[in-house]
Scaffold this active site. Structure first.
Site, PDB file in Angstrom:
ATOM      1  N   LYS A  12      -6.964   6.984 -19.321  1.00  8.86           N
ATOM      2  CA  LYS A  12      -7.248   7.532 -20.641  1.00  8.86           C
ATOM      3  C   LYS A  12      -5.999   7.447 -21.527  1.00  8.86           C
ATOM      4  CE  LYS A  12     -11.030   8.137 -18.436  1.00  8.86           C
ATOM      5  NZ  LYS A  12     -11.463   9.361 -17.803  1.00  8.86           N
ATOM      6  N   ASP A  29      -6.533  19.380 -13.911  1.00  6.89           N
ATOM      7  CA  ASP A  29      -6.722  18.029 -14.443  1.00  6.89           C
ATOM      8  C   ASP A  29      -6.208  18.041 -15.884  1.00  6.89           C
ATOM      9  OD1 ASP A  29      -7.781  15.757 -15.745  1.00  6.89           O
ATOM     10  OD2 ASP A  29      -9.464  15.642 -14.354  1.00  6.89           O
ATOM     11  N   TYR A  72     -15.366  17.042 -15.495  1.00  5.99           N
ATOM     12  CA  TYR A  72     -15.686  15.629 -15.610  1.00  5.99           C
ATOM     13  C   TYR A  72     -16.802  15.305 -14.597  1.00  5.99           C
ATOM     14  CZ  TYR A  72     -15.051  10.587 -15.264  1.00  5.99           C
ATOM     15  OH  TYR A  72     -15.261   9.241 -15.253  1.00  5.99           O
ATOM     16  N   ARG A  94       0.844  -1.193   0.000  1.00  7.40           N
ATOM     17  CA  ARG A  94       0.000   0.000   0.000  1.00  7.40           C
ATOM     18  C   ARG A  94       0.888   1.255   0.000  1.00  7.40           C
ATOM     19  NH1 ARG A  94      -2.264   0.755   4.872  1.00  7.40           N
ATOM     20  NH2 ARG A  94      -3.254  -1.289   4.916  1.00  7.40           N
TER      21      ARG A  94
HETATM   22  C1  LIG Z   1     -11.955   9.742 -16.520  1.00  6.52           C
HETATM   23  C2  LIG Z   1     -11.626  11.053 -15.946  1.00  6.52           C
HETATM   24  C3  LIG Z   1     -11.457  11.221 -14.565  1.00  6.52           C
HETATM   25  C4  LIG Z   1     -11.643  10.063 -13.586  1.00  6.52           C
HETATM   26  O1  LIG Z   1     -10.711   9.058 -13.784  1.00  6.52           O
HETATM   27  P1  LIG Z   1     -11.002   7.481 -13.530  1.00  6.52           P
HETATM   28  O2  LIG Z   1      -9.705   6.863 -13.888  1.00  6.52           O
HETATM   29  O3  LIG Z   1     -12.133   7.087 -14.414  1.00  6.52           O
HETATM   30  O4  LIG Z   1     -11.341   7.338 -12.081  1.00  6.52           O
HETATM   31  C5  LIG Z   1     -11.111  12.467 -14.103  1.00  6.52           C
HETATM   32  N1  LIG Z   1     -10.955  13.518 -14.946  1.00  6.52           N
HETATM   33  C6  LIG Z   1     -11.132  13.400 -16.277  1.00  6.52           C
HETATM   34  C7  LIG Z   1     -10.949  14.589 -17.154  1.00  6.52           C
HETATM   35  C8  LIG Z   1     -11.474  12.164 -16.817  1.00  6.52           C
HETATM   36  O5  LIG Z   1     -11.646  12.060 -18.136  1.00  6.52           O
END
Ligand SMILES: *Cc1c(COP(=O)(O)O)cnc(C)c1O
Length: 381
Positions: free
Chosen positions: A199, A174, A102, A50
């Site tokens: 992504k 982000d 998001y 962890r």
């Molecule tokens: C998908 C996404 C998230 C969340 O990420 P997960 O890996 O699905 O938990 C946060 N911000 C953006 C812009 C995203 O596309």
């Protein structure tokens, strides 16, 4: 050393940690839960998974170098990174956030942080005046996405970072959509960069992951304490998949972008398409800022069609392009933000942001672009 980004994707800036001298090219997957101590009061540097794992640590090293940071913490998902980060704040703290975030992040703010006594003001952060006006005495954080999801609005990150510094609050960005291949928010004054590694970074639609990157040791220490406590760490195999995914980030991003630009231009000429939102189009309102703060436009685009019927038809008829959430992988995906990714956003707010029954979002993959356009063509006909 000072390697270019495409080299950093594969090697990082420095050397990897060699744990065994086998000469292995691919970094090993250390599939273990715990580590034996050499003696009482001694540690190999690894105690329990962890807290840290060699494969995860190698991935964190690459991410730190890609984002021009000093520290990275890898999480099991992007949302785990967001929720751990929000634990740095306290009841009564106020946050100014982009109004077109998001959907999952909006849900985190509403269902967890607001419940726990934090306050949020959502503004169009592409409007710098609106950001300044939303700052309160107790504002501790400005949280932005640029470009936004799904409406692709661009925020001037440097201008917002100046506001954050003036008011002594943190700026978190982000950077999931553009990735460090096209944008480095820390260089533009951000304190923290957040990623959904699910992504583009991982890039193959086959695992989840998240990152928090910073230059602040204080923030990194608090986040490490938090992941140790709350436990949403990235598993060794998933760390390895993301490590492998990032190796091809540069070639994938170039191809995603080339395809997206061609599709954006094609869509703009279609009679049933009302508007195309792609930051690489010169008529996009954020085009100039994008030129200033990014090295590319990425592979995400959103468009409005003429009617809800057309939107449904396109979603149901695409064959090569799949109707699915998520984004950033080799496969082209199309989604319907109104009932999918942004279903939890109150209707009035969704519409105010430009998301309605006619809005489609496409994550352009790296297939042959003529095949993708032919698929769209038959879906529209
Ligand atoms: C998908 C996404 C998230 C969340 O990420 P997960 O890996 O699905 O938990 C946060 N911000 C953006 C812009 C995203 O596309």
């Amino acid at each position: 050393m000072n390697y270019q980004t495409d080299t950093v994707c594969i090697h990082g800036q420095g050397n990897r940690e060699e744990i065994e001298n086998t000469g292995t090219i691919s970094f090993p997957i250390y599939q273990t839960a715990a580590y034996a101590h050499p003696g009482v009061g001694q540690s190999t540097g690894y105690d329990y998974n962890r807290v840290q794992n060699p494969t995860r640590k190698e991935l964190e090293r690459i991410m730190t170098d890609l984002e021009h940071g000093l520290h990275t913490v890898a999480f099991a998902t992007g949302m785990a990174a967001v929720s751990a980060f929000m634990e740095l704040f306290a009841p009564g703290d106020h946050v100014v956030a982009t109004d077109d975030l998001y959907g999952g992040v909006i849900r985190q703010f509403r269902k967890v942080n607001e419940k726990n006594g934090m306050q949020f003001t959502y503004v169009d952060t592409s409007d710098i005046r609106a950001v300044e006006d939303a700052i309160e005495e107790n504002t501790k954080l400005i949280y932005i996405e640029s470009p936004t999801n799904p409406m692709m609005k661009v925020t001037d990150i440097r201008a917002v970072s100046e506001i954050a510094k003036r008011h002594r609050c943190l700026l978190a960005v982000d950077n999931t959509f553009l990735t460090p291949y096209f944008q480095n928010p820390l260089d533009l004054g951000a304190d923290v960069v957040i990623h959904s590694a699910t992504k583009y970074l991982e890039g193959h639609n086959d695992t989840l992951g998240g990152f928090l990157v910073t230059r602040s040791e204080e923030i990194a220490d608090k986040i490490r304490e938090m992941i140790k406590t709350t436990g949403a760490c990235l598993a060794p195999f998933d760390a390895w998949l993301i490590l492998r995914g990032i190796k091809t980030l540069s070639v994938r991003m170039e191809k995603h972008q080339e395809n997206a630009l061609a599709i954006a231009k094609w869509l703009a000429g279609q009679p049933k398409v009302r508007k195309v939102f792609y930051i690489g189009l010169e008529n996009h309102p954020g085009y100039e800022i994008t030129q200033k703060q990014c090295r590319g436009y990425g592979g995400m685009l959103t468009f409005h069609v003429d009617t809800q019927d057309t939107a449904y038809r396109v979603l149901e008829r695409v064959k090569l392009i799949q109707f699915a959430e998520s984004l950033g992988g080799t496969e082209s995906l199309m989604t319907y933000p109104f009932t999918q990714t942004h279903a939890d956003v109150p209707d009035e707010k969704r519409r105010a942001n430009g998301i309605d029954e006619r809005t489609l979002r496409m994550s352009v993959g790296i297939e042959n672009v003529q095949d993708l356009i032919a698929d769209l063509e038959q879906a529209f006909s």
